[in-house]
Design a protein around this motif. Sequence first.
Motif, PDB file in Angstrom:
ATOM      1  N   THR A  59       0.842  -1.195   0.000  1.00 58.07           N
ATOM      2  CA  THR A  59       0.000   0.000   0.000  1.00 58.07           C
ATOM      3  C   THR A  59       0.874   1.240   0.000  1.00 58.07           C
ATOM      4  N   LEU A  60       1.903   1.203   0.871  1.00 59.12           N
ATOM      5  CA  LEU A  60       2.756   2.383   1.008  1.00 59.12           C
ATOM      6  C   LEU A  60       3.545   2.669  -0.262  1.00 59.12           C
ATOM      7  N   HIS A  61       4.242   1.658  -0.794  1.00 54.91           N
ATOM      8  CA  HIS A  61       5.143   2.027  -1.900  1.00 54.91           C
ATOM      9  C   HIS A  61       4.430   2.071  -3.241  1.00 54.91           C
ATOM     10  N   GLN A  62       3.382   1.262  -3.429  1.00 56.55           N
ATOM     11  CA  GLN A  62       2.654   1.386  -4.699  1.00 56.55           C
ATOM     12  C   GLN A  62       2.094   2.800  -4.816  1.00 56.55           C
ATOM     13  N   SER A  63       1.512   3.299  -3.709  1.00 59.44           N
ATOM     14  CA  SER A  63       0.934   4.636  -3.786  1.00 59.44           C
ATOM     15  C   SER A  63       2.022   5.703  -3.852  1.00 59.44           C
ATOM     16  N   SER A  64       3.134   5.491  -3.130  1.00 60.51           N
ATOM     17  CA  SER A  64       4.129   6.566  -3.113  1.00 60.51           C
ATOM     18  C   SER A  64       4.918   6.640  -4.417  1.00 60.51           C
ATOM     19  N   LEU A  65       4.897   5.571  -5.214  1.00 53.69           N
ATOM     20  CA  LEU A  65       5.496   5.704  -6.550  1.00 53.69           C
ATOM     21  C   LEU A  65       4.748   6.783  -7.334  1.00 53.69           C
ATOM     22  N   GLY A  66       3.432   6.850  -7.126  1.00 54.84           N
ATOM     23  CA  GLY A  66       2.655   7.918  -7.743  1.00 54.84           C
ATOM     24  C   GLY A  66       2.940   9.247  -7.074  1.00 54.84           C
ATOM     25  N   ALA A  67       3.084   9.188  -5.733  1.00 55.69           N
ATOM     26  CA  ALA A  67       3.310  10.427  -4.975  1.00 55.69           C
ATOM     27  C   ALA A  67       4.639  11.084  -5.328  1.00 55.69           C
ATOM     28  N   LEU A  68       5.552  10.316  -5.932  1.00 60.79           N
ATOM     29  CA  LEU A  68       6.822  10.906  -6.376  1.00 60.79           C
ATOM     30  C   LEU A  68       6.573  12.133  -7.249  1.00 60.79           C
ATOM     31  N   PHE A  69       5.485  12.076  -8.027  1.00 61.57           N
ATOM     32  CA  PHE A  69       5.252  13.133  -9.014  1.00 61.57           C
ATOM     33  C   PHE A  69       4.482  14.313  -8.427  1.00 61.57           C
ATOM     34  N   LEU A  70       4.035  14.175  -7.167  1.00 59.98           N
ATOM     35  CA  LEU A  70       3.304  15.284  -6.542  1.00 59.98           C
ATOM     36  C   LEU A  70       4.167  16.536  -6.427  1.00 59.98           C
ATOM     37  N   ILE A  71       5.488  16.342  -6.386  1.00 58.89           N
ATOM     38  CA  ILE A  71       6.374  17.482  -6.176  1.00 58.89           C
ATOM     39  C   ILE A  71       6.567  18.298  -7.454  1.00 58.89           C
ATOM     40  N   ALA A  72       6.071  17.772  -8.587  1.00 57.37           N
ATOM     41  CA  ALA A  72       6.309  18.473  -9.853  1.00 57.37           C
ATOM     42  C   ALA A  72       5.021  18.874 -10.576  1.00 57.37           C
ATOM     43  N   PRO A  73       4.187  19.684  -9.928  1.00 53.92           N
ATOM     44  CA  PRO A  73       2.924  20.056 -10.589  1.00 53.92           C
ATOM     45  C   PRO A  73       3.149  20.877 -11.849  1.00 53.92           C
ATOM     46  N   SER A  74       4.317  21.540 -11.928  1.00 58.97           N
ATOM     47  CA  SER A  74       4.546  22.391 -13.091  1.00 58.97           C
ATOM     48  C   SER A  74       5.054  21.601 -14.289  1.00 58.97           C
ATOM     49  N   LYS A  75       5.375  20.313 -14.081  1.00 61.19           N
ATOM     50  CA  LYS A  75       5.950  19.532 -15.179  1.00 61.19           C
ATOM     51  C   LYS A  75       5.019  18.464 -15.713  1.00 61.19           C
ATOM     52  N   LEU A  76       4.113  17.964 -14.868  1.00 60.41           N
ATOM     53  CA  LEU A  76       3.205  16.896 -15.300  1.00 60.41           C
ATOM     54  C   LEU A  76       1.888  17.526 -15.751  1.00 60.41           C
ATOM     55  N   HIS A  77       1.390  17.078 -16.896  1.00 64.60           N
ATOM     56  CA  HIS A  77       0.159  17.655 -17.447  1.00 64.60           C
ATOM     57  C   HIS A  77      -0.991  17.550 -16.427  1.00 64.60           C
ATOM     58  N   PRO A  78      -1.792  18.631 -16.310  1.00 64.20           N
ATOM     59  CA  PRO A  78      -2.836  18.669 -15.281  1.00 64.20           C
ATOM     60  C   PRO A  78      -3.811  17.483 -15.328  1.00 64.20           C
ATOM     61  N   LEU A  79      -4.027  16.907 -16.514  1.00 65.69           N
ATOM     62  CA  LEU A  79      -4.953  15.780 -16.573  1.00 65.69           C
ATOM     63  C   LEU A  79      -4.407  14.560 -15.831  1.00 65.69           C
ATOM     64  N   TRP A  80      -3.086  14.466 -15.763  1.00 63.37           N
ATOM     65  CA  TRP A  80      -2.495  13.323 -15.051  1.00 63.37           C
ATOM     66  C   TRP A  80      -2.064  13.728 -13.649  1.00 63.37           C
ATOM     67  N   TYR A  81      -1.730  15.015 -13.462  1.00 63.58           N
ATOM     68  CA  TYR A  81      -1.362  15.458 -12.122  1.00 63.58           C
ATOM     69  C   TYR A  81      -2.625  15.622 -11.292  1.00 63.58           C
TER      70      TYR A  81
END
Lengths: 390, 366
Positions: free
Chosen positions: A181-203
Amino acid sequence: MSNEGTTAGKFQMTPFNMVAGVIVILGVIVTILRFTGGLGAVTNLTDYNPWGIWIGFDLLVGVALSAGGFVTSAAVYIFGLKKYHSAVRPAILTAFLGYALVVLALHYDVGRPWRLPYPFIVQQGTSSVLFEVGACVALYLTVLFIEWSPTAMEWLGLKKIRGIVIKLTLLLTIFGVILSTLHQSSLGALFLIAPSKLHPLWYSKYIPIYFFVSAVIAGLSMVIFESTLSHRYFHDKMDETHLAESRGVTLGFGKAAAYTLAGYFLLKVIGVAADNDWHYLATGYGAWFLVELLGFIALPCFVYAVGVREKNTTLIRWAAAWTVLGIILNRFNISLIAFNYHLPASERYFPHWMEVVISVFIVTLGLVLFRFIATRMPIFYEAAGYDDAH
Amino acid sequence: MTISRRKFLGWLGAAGLGTTVGSSARAAAKGEFSGFPDSFGVLHDTSLCIGCRLCEKACNEVNELPKPDRPFDDLQVLEERRRTSAGNYTVVNKYGTPANGTPPIFRKNQCNHCLEPACASACFVRAFTKTPKGPVTYDASVCVGCRYCMIACPFEIPTYEYDEALSPRIQKCTLCAPRLEKGLLPGCVDICPTEALSFGIRENLLKIARERIRKFPDRYVPHIYGEHEMGGTSWLYLSTEPFNEIGLREDLGTTPAPTLTAGALGSVPVIVGLWPVLLTGIYAISKRKDKIAAEEQAGAVALAAEQARAESKAELDKALEQAKKEQEAMVKMAVKKALEEAEEKQKAEAEGDAGDSGPSEETDKA
């Protein structure tokens, strides 16, 4: 892979062995280039694109597709669905090899692989999501190794210690679900720090949830997918219980996948609504988002549901393969395609062929190891004298 | 056996790893940090920059970076858009086209030394440190080379030595932290001939910037870039054109980077605390369900057996009863017959007494 290839012992020039051999030779060559020339010599990575397919595929997809281990063991040992018991061993083996190869792949990607334990033994960067990922993947790989070890112990005849490990089953399963639960979800959470780089539909704030739910879907689908392949190539290794339960596993896991996909679809729509991203749907990225949402979430959900209702295992198997493709697409979208969407085309990333060689090399290693173990150890059958496990 | 205090605390720390993750996440979530007091910064007034690239040259020299392919006095390189690279901590870019009449704007690009840096928050070995003086420093001796800092940085500043086989480092501007220690100015500020770069305490720089905007409202965009972007940066910018047009993104928002992941990290203790209880509960319930099902099954079997037994007993009793009745009836009949016979005999005897006994025997045979 061919049937002859499953014969234990002697090496034979089967088509599988020949193809695998060529890939391994290529892989070794690129490995040497990587560790003598650096990442620049074998990858298309740049300062704008620090992560390529070794992260997007080897890490993100590898971990998601290895989720079958915790999903199956949780179903059997925690939820008490004993009729799926024969699916546990292949799922644990797939997961164990998957995670082991993820860690192997990371050795290629990071600059100084021998420092991979540094976050735990030298300096803990606990504010980093990657620390959570690293800690959980390391612990879960250990858990999977212990969960898998009774197979090897039966093969080696270590009856006593196997008995002790078997007693740990429930504890390990619960531990595995927490870590997953922790690492499957946090692999996604890795990208939370880059809202300016990931397209809003996926962020989305929901991205950790998306990664976890889609990992469950990937796990369920991989169990079906792996069983499809195994029935083709290891049929002679399967005992009567395995063969008798297999249809039930496909139907049951197909049903679970249909429901989970439906939930995932709703969550994705809620995510778009929560950030009010509707207007992006009219853009090019929006069309691509809809391809993923409708073609790789809604469609397999529907096909699964029809397959389960009509008890059509062929249809369910197709749905499983399609879903696995959809998970790969999703991870690629987030880490590569919709990432850096703001950059001009000339600055975007496309993998170098040698990066692809390493990824294929690692998948091939996984297949060879799976075959090695499945043809020698009790994966698809109960070892004689060890029927106390249930 | 003696345990030193340090060792004991070390054990405590190891045991409480999960809690540590949680508490630091909570600390980050509060996010009231607004920079170290009296920390240094640089104000870059782009309206004063002439694009001479002397800052690039100075940077290259003080940091002992490799010699570039084209010399620093070659201003033709300004024609193309450049970014920081492993051998280049800073670049000056030219914005705006002379075609529309406005003069071009030059902007120097380098690490902005965020007050709450994304790179530092993303690093899982804490290779980056925001020092109280202002610079964000990097320690290559612990770096694993995962490049998550490059993913995290909203300004796309950190670079990587992709051609180093075994000892690649992240490379970025240090705000000349070693020079600051010696009481020297950062190389770029020191050499700037136009005062486009001003070094000082960040708070003072903000005052200067506000003052310039107030004095020349027609000249400047009324915004100090870096005052609040991503929670604030040590480098501050003034511009005569919208910041978007000089390559500074206006959509970054004011949320410090650590806050972006604080929620996800905060969920760790929730999962670690809740899952074992929940899963053990589910296990117990499913186990109990199995047990109850087994008990019910056993009960049903017992009941069925009991019923069968009772039924068979009833049948047996009935049969016995019947047999008894039949027996009684037979006894009765036998008795009756015997009685009748006896009666007849008596009669015959009585008749025999009157006459001959022979005929009576003959009658019997007939």
